[in-house]
Every structure is written in structure tokens, then in C-alpha cells.
Scaffold this active site. Structure first.
Site, PDB file in Angstrom:
ATOM      1  N   ALA A  32      -2.154   5.654   1.227  1.00 36.03           N
ATOM      2  CA  ALA A  32      -3.295   4.748   1.372  1.00 36.03           C
ATOM      3  C   ALA A  32      -3.440   4.226   2.794  1.00 36.03           C
ATOM      4  O   ALA A  32      -2.467   4.105   3.544  1.00 36.03           O
ATOM      5  CB  ALA A  32      -3.148   3.582   0.402  1.00 36.03           C
ATOM      6  N   ARG A  81      -4.045   4.427  -8.756  1.00 35.91           N
ATOM      7  CA  ARG A  81      -3.599   5.771  -9.140  1.00 35.91           C
ATOM      8  C   ARG A  81      -3.668   5.963 -10.655  1.00 35.91           C
ATOM      9  O   ARG A  81      -4.075   7.017 -11.145  1.00 35.91           O
ATOM     10  CB  ARG A  81      -2.173   6.023  -8.638  1.00 35.91           C
ATOM     11  N   LEU A 124       0.859  -1.185   0.000  1.00 39.78           N
ATOM     12  CA  LEU A 124       0.000   0.000   0.000  1.00 39.78           C
ATOM     13  C   LEU A 124       0.893   1.232   0.000  1.00 39.78           C
ATOM     14  O   LEU A 124       1.861   1.303   0.748  1.00 39.78           O
ATOM     15  CB  LEU A 124      -0.889   0.028   1.252  1.00 39.78           C
ATOM     16  N   ASP A 125       0.548   2.218  -0.837  1.00 41.76           N
ATOM     17  CA  ASP A 125       1.285   3.473  -0.831  1.00 41.76           C
ATOM     18  C   ASP A 125       1.172   4.146   0.535  1.00 41.76           C
ATOM     19  O   ASP A 125       0.198   3.918   1.266  1.00 41.76           O
ATOM     20  CB  ASP A 125       0.726   4.426  -1.892  1.00 41.76           C
ATOM     21  N   PRO A 126       2.128   5.002   0.894  1.00 46.25           N
ATOM     22  CA  PRO A 126       2.025   5.730   2.171  1.00 46.25           C
ATOM     23  C   PRO A 126       0.718   6.509   2.309  1.00 46.25           C
ATOM     24  O   PRO A 126       0.133   6.569   3.390  1.00 46.25           O
ATOM     25  CB  PRO A 126       3.232   6.676   2.133  1.00 46.25           C
TER      26      PRO A 126
END
Length: 306
Positions: A50, A181, A46-48
Site C-alpha cells: 500500500a 484486502r 499500511l501493508d508494504p
């Protein structure tokens, strides 16, 4: 020189509700430290930016990570219209703007072109490798490079709400390798108003859902309460194997499987099947493997306490 402590033999799945601003790697490191676990990994970065479901595998559960990673995922996310960024989310620099906005009907109509098997160009700021280098490193260094489109699967994409002309909230069920994204970026382009992600929450990874997830604060509180409280937060090792058939085997066959030997599936209730499965004895997983010609062939054996 003192030997480094290896940690304890903890096995199971922690379904973490990852907070915003924390990388997946740091989330794994923090929880591994709290559990004092020998081994840990996660199922799907997970991206930061998210939040949401980050399944973390400890010990023998790491052998089941590929099955969790390959599972379908559900995201709820907010698209902000009017601007593209170089990261396709709010953490990047704006690269283009547009004053146009799309009404609800246009958004719903545009979503249909993103359902099914579609071609998607990953974000430039991604962990994909280009000639041995990470794309995000090349992007930060402003290097010129191209990422090839790849086929991803989106099973469902719905408009949840449109709180104002600048934002819409969507929900998607998608397969492995999908970049939400990029989906926001491409939707903005399709509508002619440009867009990027302003909020992202993952609510499901395979059989793991947000209803099972615990916060990092809850894990830290359990660590203060003691070992028993921590272990109570874990899901069983086999939880990630919910899409595979479970094959009951005798203790004698389980012993052979643990030695890497194939066993014949005997008896009136022996399954008539072929393909991936996992063996279970006395309620505990023994191994992941394949069924072929009436035999179970182990490929990953679990080493769990009896």
C-alpha cells in the site's frame, strides 16, 4: 562505555505519503532517524504493497495516536478478478482461479451488501494474534488456524471505474479494524469470479489527508537543508484531536492541570457538556481529559516548551 544518544525532543505529526514496498515500521524508523527524534509511532499500519497517508507521531504527539487510529479512513484500491491468493493481494500465492467476470452493473449491485456494519473475517496474513502468535507467522508456517469474524463499519463503497473486465477501482470510507484486502476477497466471492487487491492507496486517516502528505524523498531533502526545513514539515500535536472540543483555560488552571489536578470550568462561556475534550492555554494544548459535572479532569498531560 559510551551512553546511547537519546535524540531530540521533537513533537508533532508528520503526514507521510508512504511509498510502495516499505513497511510502516521501517517508514517510522527512517523518519525518526532523519528527525533525530526521541520517540515516534504511527497511526494505522499500511501493508508494504500500500501507499498513501501514514501519520507519524513524534514526541508528545504520540499521546494523541489513539484518536487518529480511531478516526475514519478512506482507501482507493484496485481489485483484480479471476484469482484468490493466500494473502488477498498480489504478494501471495494463487489459491483458486475462475474464468467468470462481472459486468459493471453486477459489481455496483454487489457493493451494497458491504455497506454499513458487516461481519468480516480478517486475512490469514494479518498481525492479529492467535494463541499468542501472529496470524501471518502461522500462515507462513502453514499452520491450521481460524480467525473469528468481527464487525467492521463501511460508510461508503463506490465503483470509481472498470478499466477492463479483469479490474475495477473502488473507493471506501471505513472505520477502525477494516481490512480492505478482505473486502476485495469477499467481493470476488460474492460476484462468483474471485478476486484480490492489486493496488491500494490510503487517502485519509481521521483529519489527515493525502493533500497534507509529504514523500519520503521530500523528508530526506529537508534533512539535507537543515533542522528548520525538517520542522516545517510537521503538523501541530493537537491536529489529531480535531474531533474533540477544545477548552480554553487560564494559565493558572493550565498549571494545575499539568500537575494532574481537575479544574472548574468557570465563567459565562464555560461549556455545558460532558465527555472527552482537550484543554488549551495561550494557543497550546495542555492535556487530554474528560469533562464531568463542570470540571475538566486531565488524563494525558502534554509536556511542551512554553
Amino acid at each position: 562505555m559510551a551512553r546511547r544518544r537519546k535524540g531530540q525532543a521533537v513533537s508533532g505529526w508528520l503526514i507521510l505519503d508512504k511509498p510502495e514496498g516499505l513497511t510502516s515500521t521501517k517508514a517510522v524508523g527512517r523518519t525518526r532517524w532523519l528527525f533525530d527524534a526521541q520517540k515516534a509511532g504511527h497511526a494505522g499500519t499500511l501493508d508494504p504493497l500500500a501507499t498513501g497517508v501514514l501519520p507519524i507521531a513524534f514526541g508528545e504527539a504520540t499521546k494523541t495516536v489513539p484518536f487518529a487510529v480511531d478516526g475514519a479512513k478512506t482507501y482507493r484500491f484496485t481489485v483484480r478478478f479471476g484469482a484468490e491468493t493466500d494473502t488477498d493481494d498480489t504478494e501471495g500465492s494463487v489459491t483458486a482461479t475462475n474464468e467468470m467476470r462481472a459486468p459493471r452493473g453486477a459489481i455496483e449491485a454487489a457493493l451494497t451488501q458491504f455497506i454499513g456494519d458487516i461481519e468480516q473475517v480478517p486475512p490469514r496474513f494479518s498481525a492479529l494474534k492467535v494463541d499468542g502468535a501472529r496470524a501471518y507467522d502461522l500462515a507462513r508456517d502453514q499452520e491450521e488456524f481460524e480467525l473469528a469474524p468481527r464487525t467492521v463499519t463501511i460508510d461508503r463503497l463506490t465503483l470509481v471505474e472498470q478499466p477492463d473486465p479483469d479490474h475495477c477501482v473502488l473507493e471506501a470510507d471505513c472505520g477502525k479494524g477494516t481490512y480492505v484486502r478482505a473486502l476485495a476477497r469477499d467481493l470476488g466471492r460474492a460476484l462468483g469470479c474471485l478476486g484480490h487487491i492489486s493496488a491500494l492507496r490510503r487517502t485519509r486517516v481521521g483529519g489527515f489527508t493525502v493533500d497534507q502528505a509529504v514523500t519520503l524523498e521530500a523528508v530526506e531533502q529537508a534533512a539535507e537543508e537543515g533542522r528548520e526545513a525538517l520542522l516545517a514539515l510537521l503538523q501541530p500535536v493537537e491536529t489529531a484531536l480535531s474531533d474533540l472540543p477544545a477548552l480554553p483555560v487560564s494559565p493558572a488552571d493550565a498549571a494545575n492541570i499539568r500537575l494532574g489536578r481537575a479544574v472548574l470550568l468557570r465563567g459565562r462561556d464555560a461549556p455545558i457538556m460532558a465527555g472527552a475534550a482537550y484543554a488549551v492555554s495561550r494557543g497550546a494544548p495542555v492535556a487530554i481529559g474528560e469533562v464531568a459535572q463542570g470540571e475538566f479532569h486531565p488524563s494525558r498531560v502534554f509536556v511542551l516548551p512554553e
